[in-house]
Structure formats: C-alpha cells, structure tokens
Design a protein around this motif. Structure first.
Motif, PDB file in Angstrom:
ATOM      1  N   SER A 105      -1.434  -5.147   9.002  1.00  0.00           N
ATOM      2  CA  SER A 105      -1.326  -3.878   9.715  1.00  0.00           C
ATOM      3  C   SER A 105      -0.278  -3.002   9.029  1.00  0.00           C
ATOM      4  O   SER A 105       0.500  -3.481   8.198  1.00  0.00           O
ATOM      5  CB  SER A 105      -0.904  -4.124  11.160  1.00  0.00           C
ATOM      6  N   LYS A 106      -0.248  -1.724   9.407  1.00  0.00           N
ATOM      7  CA  LYS A 106       0.777  -0.821   8.860  1.00  0.00           C
ATOM      8  C   LYS A 106       2.172  -1.333   9.186  1.00  0.00           C
ATOM      9  O   LYS A 106       3.075  -1.259   8.364  1.00  0.00           O
ATOM     10  CB  LYS A 106       0.580   0.595   9.408  1.00  0.00           C
ATOM     11  N   ASP A 107       2.344  -1.876  10.398  1.00  0.00           N
ATOM     12  CA  ASP A 107       3.649  -2.401  10.783  1.00  0.00           C
ATOM     13  C   ASP A 107       4.040  -3.598   9.916  1.00  0.00           C
ATOM     14  O   ASP A 107       5.183  -3.708   9.474  1.00  0.00           O
ATOM     15  CB  ASP A 107       3.665  -2.791  12.264  1.00  0.00           C
ATOM     16  N   THR A 108       3.090  -4.479   9.648  1.00  0.00           N
ATOM     17  CA  THR A 108       3.359  -5.628   8.783  1.00  0.00           C
ATOM     18  C   THR A 108       3.719  -5.168   7.379  1.00  0.00           C
ATOM     19  O   THR A 108       4.633  -5.700   6.752  1.00  0.00           O
ATOM     20  CB  THR A 108       2.138  -6.572   8.737  1.00  0.00           C
ATOM     21  N   LEU A 109       2.980  -4.175   6.877  1.00  0.00           N
ATOM     22  CA  LEU A 109       3.280  -3.632   5.553  1.00  0.00           C
ATOM     23  C   LEU A 109       4.675  -3.011   5.527  1.00  0.00           C
ATOM     24  O   LEU A 109       5.415  -3.162   4.550  1.00  0.00           O
ATOM     25  CB  LEU A 109       2.219  -2.605   5.142  1.00  0.00           C
ATOM     26  N   TYR A 110       5.046  -2.329   6.619  1.00  0.00           N
ATOM     27  CA  TYR A 110       6.375  -1.716   6.680  1.00  0.00           C
ATOM     28  C   TYR A 110       7.461  -2.792   6.722  1.00  0.00           C
ATOM     29  O   TYR A 110       8.498  -2.645   6.068  1.00  0.00           O
ATOM     30  CB  TYR A 110       6.497  -0.790   7.895  1.00  0.00           C
ATOM     31  N   GLU A 133       0.841  -1.204   0.000  1.00  0.00           N
ATOM     32  CA  GLU A 133       0.000   0.000   0.000  1.00  0.00           C
ATOM     33  C   GLU A 133       0.874   1.251   0.000  1.00  0.00           C
ATOM     34  O   GLU A 133       0.515   2.287   0.548  1.00  0.00           O
ATOM     35  CB  GLU A 133      -0.958   0.014   1.189  1.00  0.00           C
ATOM     36  N   CYS A 134       2.054   1.133  -0.569  1.00  0.00           N
ATOM     37  CA  CYS A 134       3.050   2.213  -0.676  1.00  0.00           C
ATOM     38  C   CYS A 134       3.662   2.608   0.665  1.00  0.00           C
ATOM     39  O   CYS A 134       4.375   3.604   0.746  1.00  0.00           O
ATOM     40  CB  CYS A 134       2.501   3.427  -1.409  1.00  0.00           C
ATOM     41  N   VAL A 135       3.388   1.841   1.730  1.00  0.00           N
ATOM     42  CA  VAL A 135       4.026   2.101   3.017  1.00  0.00           C
ATOM     43  C   VAL A 135       5.532   2.013   2.814  1.00  0.00           C
ATOM     44  O   VAL A 135       6.043   1.102   2.177  1.00  0.00           O
ATOM     45  CB  VAL A 135       3.550   1.083   4.087  1.00  0.00           C
ATOM     46  N   GLY A 136       6.242   3.014   3.325  1.00  0.00           N
ATOM     47  CA  GLY A 136       7.680   3.088   3.153  1.00  0.00           C
ATOM     48  C   GLY A 136       8.095   3.925   1.960  1.00  0.00           C
ATOM     49  O   GLY A 136       9.227   4.381   1.881  1.00  0.00           O
ATOM     50  N   HIS A 137       7.184   4.097   1.016  1.00  0.00           N
ATOM     51  CA  HIS A 137       7.468   4.891  -0.181  1.00  0.00           C
ATOM     52  C   HIS A 137       6.693   6.208  -0.187  1.00  0.00           C
ATOM     53  O   HIS A 137       7.259   7.259  -0.463  1.00  0.00           O
ATOM     54  CB  HIS A 137       7.107   4.113  -1.449  1.00  0.00           C
ATOM     55  N   HIS A 138       5.392   6.128   0.068  1.00  0.00           N
ATOM     56  CA  HIS A 138       4.497   7.286  -0.020  1.00  0.00           C
ATOM     57  C   HIS A 138       3.496   7.255   1.135  1.00  0.00           C
ATOM     58  O   HIS A 138       3.270   6.225   1.749  1.00  0.00           O
ATOM     59  CB  HIS A 138       3.723   7.275  -1.345  1.00  0.00           C
ATOM     60  N   ASP A 139       2.862   8.390   1.372  1.00  0.00           N
ATOM     61  CA  ASP A 139       1.847   8.477   2.428  1.00  0.00           C
ATOM     62  C   ASP A 139       0.552   7.769   2.050  1.00  0.00           C
ATOM     63  O   ASP A 139      -0.164   7.273   2.914  1.00  0.00           O
ATOM     64  CB  ASP A 139       1.537   9.936   2.760  1.00  0.00           C
ATOM     65  N   LEU A 140       0.242   7.744   0.767  1.00  0.00           N
ATOM     66  CA  LEU A 140      -0.990   7.119   0.278  1.00  0.00           C
ATOM     67  C   LEU A 140      -0.658   6.161  -0.856  1.00  0.00           C
ATOM     68  O   LEU A 140       0.307   6.382  -1.593  1.00  0.00           O
ATOM     69  CB  LEU A 140      -1.956   8.186  -0.245  1.00  0.00           C
ATOM     70  N   PRO A 141      -1.475   5.111  -1.044  1.00  0.00           N
ATOM     71  CA  PRO A 141      -1.255   4.205  -2.177  1.00  0.00           C
ATOM     72  C   PRO A 141      -1.365   4.972  -3.496  1.00  0.00           C
ATOM     73  O   PRO A 141      -2.408   5.571  -3.786  1.00  0.00           O
ATOM     74  CB  PRO A 141      -2.373   3.170  -2.043  1.00  0.00           C
ATOM     75  N   GLN A 142      -0.313   4.956  -4.268  1.00  0.00           N
ATOM     76  CA  GLN A 142      -0.280   5.739  -5.492  1.00  0.00           C
ATOM     77  C   GLN A 142      -1.236   5.226  -6.552  1.00  0.00           C
ATOM     78  O   GLN A 142      -1.778   6.006  -7.333  1.00  0.00           O
ATOM     79  CB  GLN A 142       1.148   5.782  -6.033  1.00  0.00           C
ATOM     80  N   CYS A 143      -1.484   3.921  -6.588  1.00  0.00           N
ATOM     81  CA  CYS A 143      -2.421   3.387  -7.576  1.00  0.00           C
ATOM     82  C   CYS A 143      -3.829   3.944  -7.348  1.00  0.00           C
ATOM     83  O   CYS A 143      -4.524   4.299  -8.296  1.00  0.00           O
ATOM     84  CB  CYS A 143      -2.423   1.864  -7.562  1.00  0.00           C
TER      85      CYS A 143
END
Length: 81
Positions: free
Chosen positions: A68-73, A40-50
């Motif tokens: 979770s956000k942590d799992t995505l990170y 979901e672009c976590v680590g790259h952008h604040d929001l999913p770019q797609c």
C-alpha cells in the motif's frame, strides 16, 4: 507495490539515475528493480520517476510485491533514516 522491468527493456540507461533509492541496477540481460528498495518514489516524488522517463513503457507494478502507499511510505522512512 514495488515495480518490475519487463523484457521489453532496451537498456537505455535512463531509469537507473532517476531512482532516488538506488533500487535499479543492470541485471544479466536487462535492468532490474530491487523490491526491498523500491518505494515507487513515495516520499520523494508524486509519480515513479523510472516510469516517467522510460521511452518504451517497460516498467510495471510487480504483482508479487503488493504494498500500500502507507507501506511504501514506511519503507521510504526506513531507507532515509
């Protein structure tokens, strides 16, 4: 939670180049998102770019791949290592 492209996709090609993880590709009928690569672009952008560029709002959270956000990170860290 990974994202999923629903059947309202018009194959406009704008989402694929926006994905920093290469998770989006052309499927048999519409574009698809690989949940193993989607952060979901976590680590790259604040929001999913797609989601930001999709003109028909056909990208949703995939309830079958809840994260979770942590799992995505953590996934982001593995993908960029």
């Amino acid at each position: 939670m990974a994202l999923i492209i629903n059947d309202e996709c018009i194959n406009c090609d704008v989402c694929e180049p926006e994905c920093p993880n290469g998770a989006i590709s052309q499927g048999e009928e519409i574009y698809v998102i690989d949940p193993a690569l989607c952060t979901e672009c976590v680590g790259h952008h604040d929001l999913p770019q797609c989601i930001e560029v999709c003109p028909v709002d056909c990208i949703d959270k995939d309830p079958e791949h809840a994260e979770s956000k942590d799992t995505l990170y953590q996934k982001y860290l593995k993908l960029t290592a």
